[in-house]
Design a protein around this motif. Structure first.
Motif, PDB file in Angstrom:
ATOM      1  N   LEU A 153       0.647  64.003  26.016  1.00 36.05           N
ATOM      2  CA  LEU A 153       1.481  65.218  26.086  1.00 36.05           C
ATOM      3  C   LEU A 153       0.885  66.315  25.219  1.00 36.05           C
ATOM      4  O   LEU A 153       0.163  66.031  24.270  1.00 36.05           O
ATOM      5  CB  LEU A 153       2.905  64.925  25.628  1.00 36.05           C
ATOM      6  N   GLN A 154       1.230  67.536  25.605  1.00 38.83           N
ATOM      7  CA  GLN A 154       0.866  68.671  24.751  1.00 38.83           C
ATOM      8  C   GLN A 154       2.145  69.405  24.368  1.00 38.83           C
ATOM      9  O   GLN A 154       2.750  69.107  23.361  1.00 38.83           O
ATOM     10  CB  GLN A 154      -0.144  69.561  25.460  1.00 38.83           C
ATOM     11  N   CYS A 155       2.620  70.306  25.230  1.00 34.66           N
ATOM     12  CA  CYS A 155       3.876  70.988  24.870  1.00 34.66           C
ATOM     13  C   CYS A 155       5.052  70.030  24.984  1.00 34.66           C
ATOM     14  O   CYS A 155       6.083  70.218  24.346  1.00 34.66           O
ATOM     15  CB  CYS A 155       4.096  72.211  25.749  1.00 34.66           C
ATOM     16  N   ILE A 189       5.044  67.939  37.579  1.00 33.59           N
ATOM     17  CA  ILE A 189       4.012  68.948  37.295  1.00 33.59           C
ATOM     18  C   ILE A 189       3.828  69.091  35.781  1.00 33.59           C
ATOM     19  O   ILE A 189       4.799  69.287  35.043  1.00 33.59           O
ATOM     20  CB  ILE A 189       4.420  70.328  37.866  1.00 33.59           C
ATOM     21  N   CYS A 190       2.571  68.995  35.344  1.00 35.49           N
ATOM     22  CA  CYS A 190       2.263  69.225  33.927  1.00 35.49           C
ATOM     23  C   CYS A 190       1.381  70.458  33.825  1.00 35.49           C
ATOM     24  O   CYS A 190       0.233  70.449  34.253  1.00 35.49           O
ATOM     25  CB  CYS A 190       1.549  68.015  33.324  1.00 35.49           C
ATOM     26  N   ARG A 191       1.938  71.488  33.249  1.00 37.94           N
ATOM     27  CA  ARG A 191       1.175  72.739  33.137  1.00 37.94           C
ATOM     28  C   ARG A 191       0.077  72.634  32.090  1.00 37.94           C
ATOM     29  O   ARG A 191      -0.851  73.433  32.057  1.00 37.94           O
ATOM     30  CB  ARG A 191       2.123  73.896  32.802  1.00 37.94           C
ATOM     31  N   CYS A 192       0.216  71.672  31.195  1.00 33.19           N
ATOM     32  CA  CYS A 192      -0.808  71.499  30.157  1.00 33.19           C
ATOM     33  C   CYS A 192      -1.955  70.621  30.635  1.00 33.19           C
ATOM     34  O   CYS A 192      -2.944  70.459  29.918  1.00 33.19           O
ATOM     35  CB  CYS A 192      -0.192  70.902  28.905  1.00 33.19           C
ATOM     36  N   GLY A 193      -1.800  69.999  31.780  1.00 29.41           N
ATOM     37  CA  GLY A 193      -2.904  69.206  32.343  1.00 29.41           C
ATOM     38  C   GLY A 193      -3.141  67.877  31.655  1.00 29.41           C
ATOM     39  O   GLY A 193      -4.282  67.476  31.455  1.00 29.41           O
ATOM     40  N   THR A 196      -4.629  62.946  33.020  1.00 26.56           N
ATOM     41  CA  THR A 196      -5.544  61.828  32.750  1.00 26.56           C
ATOM     42  C   THR A 196      -4.964  60.906  31.696  1.00 26.56           C
ATOM     43  O   THR A 196      -4.975  59.679  31.844  1.00 26.56           O
ATOM     44  CB  THR A 196      -6.910  62.379  32.265  1.00 26.56           C
ATOM     45  N   HIS A 197      -4.403  61.490  30.633  1.00 29.64           N
ATOM     46  CA  HIS A 197      -3.843  60.661  29.568  1.00 29.64           C
ATOM     47  C   HIS A 197      -2.567  59.951  30.035  1.00 29.64           C
ATOM     48  O   HIS A 197      -2.292  58.822  29.630  1.00 29.64           O
ATOM     49  CB  HIS A 197      -3.559  61.517  28.334  1.00 29.64           C
ATOM     50  N   VAL A 198      -1.818  60.628  30.883  1.00 38.82           N
ATOM     51  CA  VAL A 198      -0.606  60.001  31.440  1.00 38.82           C
ATOM     52  C   VAL A 198      -0.994  58.757  32.242  1.00 38.82           C
ATOM     53  O   VAL A 198      -0.402  57.682  32.090  1.00 38.82           O
ATOM     54  CB  VAL A 198       0.169  60.995  32.330  1.00 38.82           C
TER      55      VAL A 198
END
Ligand code: FES
Ligand code: FES
Length: 210
Positions: A153-155, A189-193, A196-198
């Motif tokens: 995760l990012q945000c 949808i992940c706006r932070c992209g 891959t980690h998910v």
């Protein structure tokens, strides 16, 4: 004279008698404001007549994370808003509010759904699980632990919905492949992209379960 198939008939598809019976059942169902949908449909003679609710708030019970919650709610309120605004469960995120991003994913009887697309009144009689019910910082669900481990995760705005989708996918298919995980999270949808980690986090849990 016999009638050929596909030839229009002069006979009405619904007889006057069956129409009047149906209308009577509809009126009976409409008067049952506040009665459970199944009961109202039964009263309507199972003729596909929906329960009439509202427009004022009415008291309903929802089973969420194993607990029954009573709340007074207008029938127009979505499950997502009921969770966040009426019950204070803000782990489930409101982003698009139109079923396009998956941020509001919860489990309904173990299956992932977008809670912004369901009315709270329609969740009556079902088991709802939110991210709060899946685990907590002291006792994380394996998928939550794997997300932390893999920095998935990012945000974090998409994360609760992503976790719920992955958890449901692995509950249904503990040895899910990368493609199956991708498919299961296609609506998130992940706006932070962080995809891959998910996927790595999900595959780690699948590997541990296998
Ligand atoms: S907020 Fe429900 S799908 Fe985006
Ligand atoms: S972590 Fe930011 S949207 Fe997914």
């Amino acid at each position: 004279m016999s009638r050929k198939h596909n030839q229009p008939s002069n006979e009405p598809a619904i007889s006057r008698r069956s129409f009047i019976k149906g209308a009577g059942a509809a009126a009976a169902a409409a008067s049952l404001v506040g009665v459970h949908r199944a009961d109202a449909q039964e009263a309507a003679g199972n003729q596909g007549i929906a329960e009439r609710l509202g427009p004022n708030a009415q008291t309903i019970e929802l089973k969420i994370n194993g607990e029954t919650h009573r709340l007074a709610i207008e029938p127009r309120v979505t499950l997502l808003r009921a969770l966040r605004e009426h019950l204070g469960m803000t782990g489930t995120k409101l982003v698009c509010d139109r079923g396009a991003c998956g941020a509001c994913t919860v489990h309904l009887d173990g299956r992932p759904i977008t809670s912004c697309m369901m009315l709270a009144v329609d969740a009556r009689g079902h088991e709802v699980t939110t991210i709060e019910g899946l685990g907590n910082p002291a006792k994380m669900h394996p998928v939550q632990g794997a997300f932390v481990e893999h920095d998935a995760l990012q945000c974090g705005f998409c994360t609760p919905g992503m976790v719920m989708s992955v958890a449901a996918a692995l509950a249904a298919n503990p040895s899910a492949s990368r493609d199956e995980v991708r498919h299961a999270t296609a609506g998130n949808i992940c706006r932070c992209g962080t995809y891959t980690h998910v996927f790595e986090a999900a595959l780690d849990v699948a590997k541990a379960r296998a």
